[in-house]
Design an enzyme around this catalytic site. Structure first.
Site, PDB file in Angstrom:
ATOM      1  N   LYS A  63       0.867  -1.180   0.000  1.00 48.99           N
ATOM      2  CA  LYS A  63       0.000   0.000   0.000  1.00 48.99           C
ATOM      3  C   LYS A  63       0.899   1.223   0.000  1.00 48.99           C
ATOM      4  CE  LYS A  63      -4.156   1.765   0.395  1.00 48.99           C
ATOM      5  NZ  LYS A  63      -3.827   2.548  -0.808  1.00 48.99           N
ATOM      6  N   LYS A  87       4.682   2.080   8.537  1.00 43.94           N
ATOM      7  CA  LYS A  87       3.453   2.819   8.877  1.00 43.94           C
ATOM      8  C   LYS A  87       2.257   1.868   8.937  1.00 43.94           C
ATOM      9  CE  LYS A  87       3.097   6.915   6.947  1.00 43.94           C
ATOM     10  NZ  LYS A  87       2.773   8.009   5.993  1.00 43.94           N
ATOM     11  N   LYS A  99       5.119   2.009  -2.950  1.00 37.32           N
ATOM     12  CA  LYS A  99       5.118   3.422  -3.363  1.00 37.32           C
ATOM     13  C   LYS A  99       5.367   3.480  -4.864  1.00 37.32           C
ATOM     14  CE  LYS A  99       4.668   7.469  -1.305  1.00 37.32           C
ATOM     15  NZ  LYS A  99       3.894   7.759  -0.078  1.00 37.32           N
ATOM     16  N   SER A 351      -7.734   4.967   3.812  1.00 40.60           N
ATOM     17  CA  SER A 351      -7.552   4.264   2.533  1.00 40.60           C
ATOM     18  C   SER A 351      -7.886   2.782   2.711  1.00 40.60           C
ATOM     19  CB  SER A 351      -6.113   4.400   2.037  1.00 40.60           C
ATOM     20  OG  SER A 351      -5.966   5.555   1.254  1.00 40.60           O
TER      21      SER A 351
HETATM   22  P1  NAD Z   1      -0.618  19.983   0.010  1.00 41.97           P
HETATM   23  O1  NAD Z   1       0.059  20.090  -1.315  1.00 41.97           O
HETATM   24  O2  NAD Z   1      -2.097  20.059   0.091  1.00 41.97           O
HETATM   25  O3  NAD Z   1      -0.046  21.115   0.990  1.00 41.97           O
HETATM   26  C1  NAD Z   1       1.308  21.394   1.153  1.00 41.97           C
HETATM   27  C2  NAD Z   1       1.425  22.774   1.798  1.00 41.97           C
HETATM   28  O4  NAD Z   1       2.806  23.042   2.073  1.00 41.97           O
HETATM   29  C3  NAD Z   1       0.948  23.925   0.916  1.00 41.97           C
HETATM   30  O5  NAD Z   1       0.255  24.855   1.734  1.00 41.97           O
HETATM   31  C4  NAD Z   1       2.240  24.563   0.405  1.00 41.97           C
HETATM   32  O6  NAD Z   1       2.100  25.933   0.119  1.00 41.97           O
HETATM   33  C5  NAD Z   1       3.096  24.361   1.639  1.00 41.97           C
HETATM   34  N1  NAD Z   1       4.531  24.491   1.356  1.00 41.97           N
HETATM   35  C6  NAD Z   1       5.217  24.091   0.271  1.00 41.97           C
HETATM   36  N2  NAD Z   1       6.509  24.436   0.400  1.00 41.97           N
HETATM   37  C7  NAD Z   1       6.618  25.046   1.601  1.00 41.97           C
HETATM   38  C8  NAD Z   1       7.685  25.629   2.308  1.00 41.97           C
HETATM   39  N3  NAD Z   1       8.919  25.647   1.800  1.00 41.97           N
HETATM   40  N4  NAD Z   1       7.433  26.161   3.511  1.00 41.97           N
HETATM   41  C9  NAD Z   1       6.188  26.161   4.026  1.00 41.97           C
HETATM   42  N5  NAD Z   1       5.142  25.636   3.413  1.00 41.97           N
HETATM   43  C10 NAD Z   1       5.352  25.084   2.211  1.00 41.97           C
HETATM   44  O7  NAD Z   1      -0.065  18.625   0.660  1.00 41.97           O
HETATM   45  P2  NAD Z   1      -0.701  17.769   1.847  1.00 41.97           P
HETATM   46  O8  NAD Z   1      -1.548  16.711   1.275  1.00 41.97           O
HETATM   47  O9  NAD Z   1      -1.216  18.693   2.896  1.00 41.97           O
HETATM   48  O10 NAD Z   1       0.621  17.032   2.376  1.00 41.97           O
HETATM   49  C11 NAD Z   1       1.557  17.717   3.189  1.00 41.97           C
HETATM   50  C12 NAD Z   1       2.527  16.702   3.759  1.00 41.97           C
HETATM   51  O11 NAD Z   1       1.776  15.716   4.481  1.00 41.97           O
HETATM   52  C13 NAD Z   1       3.356  15.933   2.716  1.00 41.97           C
HETATM   53  O12 NAD Z   1       4.630  15.645   3.274  1.00 41.97           O
HETATM   54  C14 NAD Z   1       2.602  14.650   2.560  1.00 41.97           C
HETATM   55  O13 NAD Z   1       3.438  13.570   2.124  1.00 41.97           O
HETATM   56  C15 NAD Z   1       2.135  14.429   3.987  1.00 41.97           C
HETATM   57  N6  NAD Z   1       0.993  13.534   4.042  1.00 41.97           N
HETATM   58  C16 NAD Z   1      -0.198  13.875   3.488  1.00 41.97           C
HETATM   59  C17 NAD Z   1      -1.240  12.985   3.526  1.00 41.97           C
HETATM   60  C18 NAD Z   1      -2.577  13.323   2.946  1.00 41.97           C
HETATM   61  O14 NAD Z   1      -3.476  12.458   2.997  1.00 41.97           O
HETATM   62  N7  NAD Z   1      -2.790  14.522   2.457  1.00 41.97           N
HETATM   63  C19 NAD Z   1      -1.077  11.719   4.137  1.00 41.97           C
HETATM   64  C20 NAD Z   1       0.137  11.407   4.736  1.00 41.97           C
HETATM   65  C21 NAD Z   1       1.177  12.333   4.665  1.00 41.97           C
END
Ligand code: NAD
Length: 424
Positions: A63, A87, A99, A351
């Site tokens: 996954k 995880k 992945k 998921s």
């Molecule tokens: P997203 O693209 O919706 O949001 C990312 C945010 O980070 C945006 O607001 C962007 O402007 C900001 N950003 C980018 N560069 C930056 C910087 N240099 N400094 C500060 N802010 C910055 O992404 P998301 O889905 O919210 O995911 C964010 C993190 O969480 C990622 O590492 C992702 O792998 C992790 N994650 C997300 C999920 C999910 O279901 N969305 C699940 C597990 C992990």
């Protein structure tokens, strides 16, 4: 074992895990590199590089998400698949770790090209994935619509509708209610469980959040509504700060309308309501707050800036926001880290619920999804905290130990060294 195994090695030094299990975790089960020829809008043919890795499937089908980013490489995908193995084991989901990714800047191609690339990716990996084999999901720069195209393409190839092949789909194509808020809500349950265990009074806690996207902004609102004081939030353009706390619902409303966090407080009437100042991201990371929540990108806290972190707790909502070299510095400074393999596992947990719903054809209510998410997150957070206290190790190391115990159980079920050698 190389540096990517540093955290695993640390966990192994505090627990007895069979050599068989360690041997099984040394290398990915399979790593696929593919070329994806795409006819571009101007008539050119462009060959994109794609990857899909099953790191380990001892506990179930692999996954893990699919990432579209210019920096994607086979090494990065293997590392992320390895993290997914842990995880899924921390949360006791019946999955292994996988992945995928494509080396592409999705902002540089048209919507038609994006769809052709997404379908081309599935054409290339279709024999390698499946509901009982490897189940992808969205990751950086992939979304619900892309998951929908991919599920559709897989269904065309196999000549049967197969929603369980991929999660994070649009609701109308078999997605689950609550998947969009699952990562933030899962993190919220982890935070609440930890604060309870530590006897923290929530209304006295200040929070800074880096990243105001799907995970960061929803978590900010959940914490705000629960009474936490969110003093700073940032996006890629910069951060806003208010000592008295930001009005997060307003910030979200204006960010959604303008796509820009700075304009929230500087160009609108909210400007007159709340005092605020702007910061850069380095300043946000160094704020004197109770809780720092990196929810944007990898490697934000490194050996270079770890000493500047003043927060008591760092919650890794992003994947890998703390470089492994910074762990020791933060721990020496008394910072408590809640690792990504626990803190952001709400997404993969829902998921899993989506996969169950697709396989049974029975769709759950939002109430049922969130209730089951809460049960899982609270239970496994308590389990990890219990290991941390019992073994006197960091919460990160405890999460690895907890996962390793489950992985070992599955490896041993297939026969141990003593089973094969006793009596010989
Ligand atoms: P997203 O693209 O919706 O949001 C990312 C945010 O980070 C945006 O607001 C962007 O402007 C900001 N950003 C980018 N560069 C930056 C910087 N240099 N400094 C500060 N802010 C910055 O992404 P998301 O889905 O919210 O995911 C964010 C993190 O969480 C990622 O590492 C992702 O792998 C992790 N994650 C997300 C999920 C999910 O279901 N969305 C699940 C597990 C992990």
């Amino acid at each position: 074992m190389g540096t990517k195994f540093k955290r695993l090695m640390e966990a192994l030094s505090h627990t007895t895990i069979s050599d068989d299990t360690v041997e099984r975790l040394k290398y990915p089960k399979s790593s696929l590199k593919v070329s994806i020829p795409v006819r571009m809008d101007n008539g050119d043919l462009k060959n994109f590089q794609g990857y899909r890795v099953i790191y380990n499937n001892t506990r179930g089908p692999a996954k893990g998400g699919i990432r579209f980013h210019p920096d994607v490489s086979i090494e990065e995908v293997e590392l992320l698949a390895y993290l997914m193995t842990f995880k899924c084991a921390v949360l006791n989901l019946p999955f292994g770790g996988g992945k995928g990714g494509v080396t592409v800047d999705p902002k540089s191609i048209s919507k038609f090209e994006l769809e052709r690339l997404s379908r081309g990716y599935i054409n290339a990996v279709a024999d390698f994935i499946g509901p009982d084999v490897d189940v992808p999901a969205p990751d950086v720069y992939t979304n619900q619509m892309i998951m929908g195209w991919m599920m559709d393409q897989y269904s065309i190839i196999h000549r049967k509708i197969t929603p369980a092949v991929i999660t994070g789909k649009p609701l109308s194509m078999g997605g689950s209610v609550g998947r969009d808020t699952a990562t933030a809500l899962g993190s919220f349950f982890v935070i609440r469980t930890l604060m309870k265990e530590q006897n923290c009074k929530k209304d006295s806690l200040t929070v800074a959040i880096q990243g105001f996207g799907n995970a960061g902004s929803i978590l900010a609102e959940l914490l705000f509504r629960a009474g936490y004081k969110i003093v700073a939030v940032s996006d890629s353009k910069g951060a806003i700060y208010s000592e008295n706390g930001l009005d997060i619902p307003s910030v979200r409303k204006y960010k959604n309308a303008t796509r820009d966090l700075k304009s929230v407080y500087c160009e609108d009437s909210v400007c007159n309501i709340l005092e605020h100042q702007t910061l850069n991201n380095e300043e946000l990371l160094a704020l004197d707050v109770d809780m720092l929540i990196p929810a944007a990108l990898e490697n934000q806290i490194t050996e270079v800036n770890a000493n500047a972190v003043k927060a008591k707790y760092v919650f890794e909502v992003a994947n890998g926001p703390i470089a492994s070299g910074a762990d020791e510095i933060l721990e020496e400074n008394g910072v408590i880290i809640i690792p990504d393999i626990l803190a952001n596992a709400g997404g993969v947990t829902v998921s899993y619920f989506e996969w169950i719903q697709n396989r049974t054809g029975h769709y759950w209510t939002l109430g049922k999804v969130n209730k089951r998410l809460k049960q899982k997150m609270v239970q496994e957070t308590k389990n990890v905290l219990e290991v941390s206290q019992r073994e006197s190790v960091s919460i990160r190391t405890a999460a690895y130990i907890h996962a390793l115990n489950r992985l070992e159980e599955a490896v041993n079920a297939g026969g141990t060294k003593s089973f094969y050698t006793d009596g010989i």
